[in-house]
Design a protein around this motif. Structure first.
Motif, PDB file in Angstrom:
ATOM      1  N   MET A  62      -6.515  -2.296  -2.535  1.00  0.00           N
ATOM      2  CA  MET A  62      -6.051  -1.658  -1.347  1.00  0.00           C
ATOM      3  C   MET A  62      -6.385  -0.369  -1.344  1.00  0.00           C
ATOM      4  O   MET A  62      -6.852   0.141  -0.308  1.00  0.00           O
ATOM      5  N   MET A  63      -6.861   0.330  -2.418  1.00  0.00           N
ATOM      6  CA  MET A  63      -7.135   1.741  -2.408  1.00  0.00           C
ATOM      7  C   MET A  63      -8.652   1.886  -1.864  1.00  0.00           C
ATOM      8  O   MET A  63      -8.890   2.723  -1.230  1.00  0.00           O
ATOM      9  N   PHE A  77       0.951  -1.360   0.191  1.00  0.00           N
ATOM     10  CA  PHE A  77       0.048   0.206   0.027  1.00  0.00           C
ATOM     11  C   PHE A  77       0.849   1.275   0.113  1.00  0.00           C
ATOM     12  O   PHE A  77       0.502   2.216  -0.776  1.00  0.00           O
ATOM     13  N   GLU A  78       2.039   1.206   0.711  1.00  0.00           N
ATOM     14  CA  GLU A  78       2.835   2.500   0.868  1.00  0.00           C
ATOM     15  C   GLU A  78       3.662   2.848  -0.278  1.00  0.00           C
ATOM     16  O   GLU A  78       4.187   3.792  -0.407  1.00  0.00           O
ATOM     17  N   GLN A  91      -3.567  -2.912   3.842  1.00  0.00           N
ATOM     18  CA  GLN A  91      -2.545  -3.713   3.192  1.00  0.00           C
ATOM     19  C   GLN A  91      -2.847  -4.879   2.340  1.00  0.00           C
ATOM     20  O   GLN A  91      -3.877  -5.226   2.403  1.00  0.00           O
ATOM     21  N   ASN A  92      -2.003  -5.089   1.427  1.00  0.00           N
ATOM     22  CA  ASN A  92      -2.162  -6.297   0.507  1.00  0.00           C
ATOM     23  C   ASN A  92      -2.608  -7.591   1.096  1.00  0.00           C
ATOM     24  O   ASN A  92      -1.684  -7.859   1.938  1.00  0.00           O
ATOM     25  N   ARG A  99      -8.618   0.724   1.819  1.00  0.00           N
ATOM     26  CA  ARG A  99      -7.656   1.309   2.668  1.00  0.00           C
ATOM     27  C   ARG A  99      -6.935   0.435   3.526  1.00  0.00           C
ATOM     28  O   ARG A  99      -6.827   0.788   4.691  1.00  0.00           O
TER      29      ARG A  99
END
Length: 448
Positions: A196-197, A171-172, A202-203, A200
């Motif tokens: 992920m978007m 995500f980061e 993490q994978n 919101r």
């Protein structure tokens, strides 16, 4: 300590499996070398226990072995059918594919895959997220980790030998792709990024990595850690997003091996020539020598319709630098679903690239066939040239187009030079004169 299941676990205990023995014979390497390379994680033997029952012929992927070539086939939501995919499979195997990936995205995926596995003597790879998405009606936001785990287990039970799973897209790291010319070009990578978007979070594949390892270990399915942030254009090559994911793949390589699973790592798709070696060497360092499996890479972006050529240039360089397997690209890349002839053209280009890499790396015996063909060429033994050719049918067809009669199969010329201008025939004449002492006489007169 649990009983060993995977080739990696057996190798680490020093146990030779029938698959390792078969690979050693196939590669003309000692059994000790094979066992050592597998134990170190530098070599994988993709051999699902279920596929072995259907007649899989064991092979290996690793830097100590010959450079391998994968061919992609697969149904699509737009076109193709079961018989068409089986024809592509047979074409790929006929022209030398070492592995085949079923990238089906349309209907009847399980039935098509089962038929492919049962018919294939080479390892079969998949991208499980494609079928999972189909079963979710194309709505990736509906995915839950268990959906994916269930799909991986389903495909493992069918006999899939290796799976591309995009666990390294974090995500980061997504913000690093915002200024790219072509964004995220991996289908699996883009789907995980969208999930992920929307959530919101993490994978989920990264978070479920240990659970995935447990499933893959049970059937000895080899990881093909997907490069979901690979560059899709020269403008995006070797950027921060690509290498941020690579660092995660290095971590996952070690975690996967610690849990007893075999691991290889996928590499970039578009890289300019002067960056190919650096990319391969960086992957080898970050991933502790785990086999590197590259798509191309394409070394220029301006030739749609000829990307089997633009990419096999990069593939040959990557193989020379240390890539263990090359994923072919067909003339249809970026344009449409490959058909039988496209599969052939892609395989021919990539068998050339892999063979050139083996020669450059000095593998024992790699040049034997080249030298034999050169001797046949100088002897004007046309039938032997055709026999030794990578594609005998095409070689003979080109020759016979202008000189089809059998008498020309022993002629000391072809239609390019004709009987009077053939340089090798002239060389024969020169050597004949030399045997009569004429060259010696000329040399002695020059010395005086």
């Amino acid at each position: 300590m649990p009983q060993p299941i995977t080739q990696l676990e057996h190798a680490r205990r020093g146990t030779m499996t029938p698959e390792m023995e078969a690979v050693a014979k196939r590669e003309s390497l000692s059994e000790e070398t094979i066992c050592k390379e597998v134990a170190a994680g530098r070599m994988v033997i993709p051999a699902n226990t279920a596929h072995l029952a259907f007649g899989l012929e064991p092979m290996c992927i690793g830097i100590a072995a010959t450079c391998k070539v994968n061919a992609n086939i697969g149904n699509s939501a737009v076109t193709s059918d079961q018989e068409g995919e089986l024809e592509k499979l047979h074409t790929a195997v006929h022209y030398g594919a070492d592995t085949v990936m079923d990238l089906s995205t349309g209907k009847d995926i399980s039935d098509i895959r089962q038929r492919i596995i049962e018919a294939s003597p080479v390892p079969i790879g998949t991208v499980p997220i494609y079928q999972m998405l189909e079963e979710l009606g194309g709505e990736i936001e509906e995915m839950r980790p268990q959906h994916f785990l269930d799909m991986v287990e389903h495909q493992a039970k069918q006999g899939v030998d290796y799976m591309t799973i995009h666990c390294g897209v974090m995500f980061e790291h997504l913000h690093l792709t915002m200024e790219r010319v072509t964004g995220i070009v991996s289908r699996g990578g883009s789907l995980i990024a969208k999930w992920m978007m929307m959530h919101r979070k993490q994978n989920p594949l990264y978070d479920s990595f240990d659970d995935l390892c447990d499933i893959m270990r049970q059937y000895d399915v080899t990881w093909s850690l997907g490069d979901g942030l690979r560059p899709g254009s020269l403008a995006d090559a070797s950027d921060e997003a690509q290498f941020a994911e690579l660092d995660v793949l290095g971590e996952l390589t070690r975690r996967g091996q610690e849990r007893g699973t075999q691991v290889m790592v996928e590499g970039p798709g578009h890289i300019p020539m002067h960056e190919v070696q650096m990319n391969v060497e960086r992957q080898i360092e970050v991933c502790d020598g785990a086999p590197f499996y590259v798509l191309g890479p394409l070394v220029t972006d301006f030739a749609p319709g000829y990307d089997h050529m633009t990419s096999c240039i990069g593939a040959a360089m990557a193989g020379w630098a240390g890539a263990a397997m090359l994923c072919y690209v067909t003339p249809k890349e970026h344009l449409g679903l490959p058909e039988r002839e496209d599969v052939k053209q892609g395989l021919i280009a990539y068998k050339i690239a892999a063979h050139a890499a083996d020669i450059a790396r000095g593998r024992p015996g790699a040049r034997d066939r080249d030298d034999a063909l050169s001797r046949a060429r100088f002897a004007f033994d046309w039938n032997e040239q055709f026999r030794l050719a990578l594609d005998p049918e095409t070689a003979q067809a080109y020759h016979d187009k202008t000189l089809p009669q059998d008498t020309f199969k022993s002629a000391h010329f072809c239609s390019m030079c004709g009987p009077k201008y053939c340089s090798m025939k002239i060389t024969e004449d020169i050597r004949e004169m030399a045997t009569k002492g004429e060259l010696v006489e000329l040399s002695e007169s020059k010395a005086i």
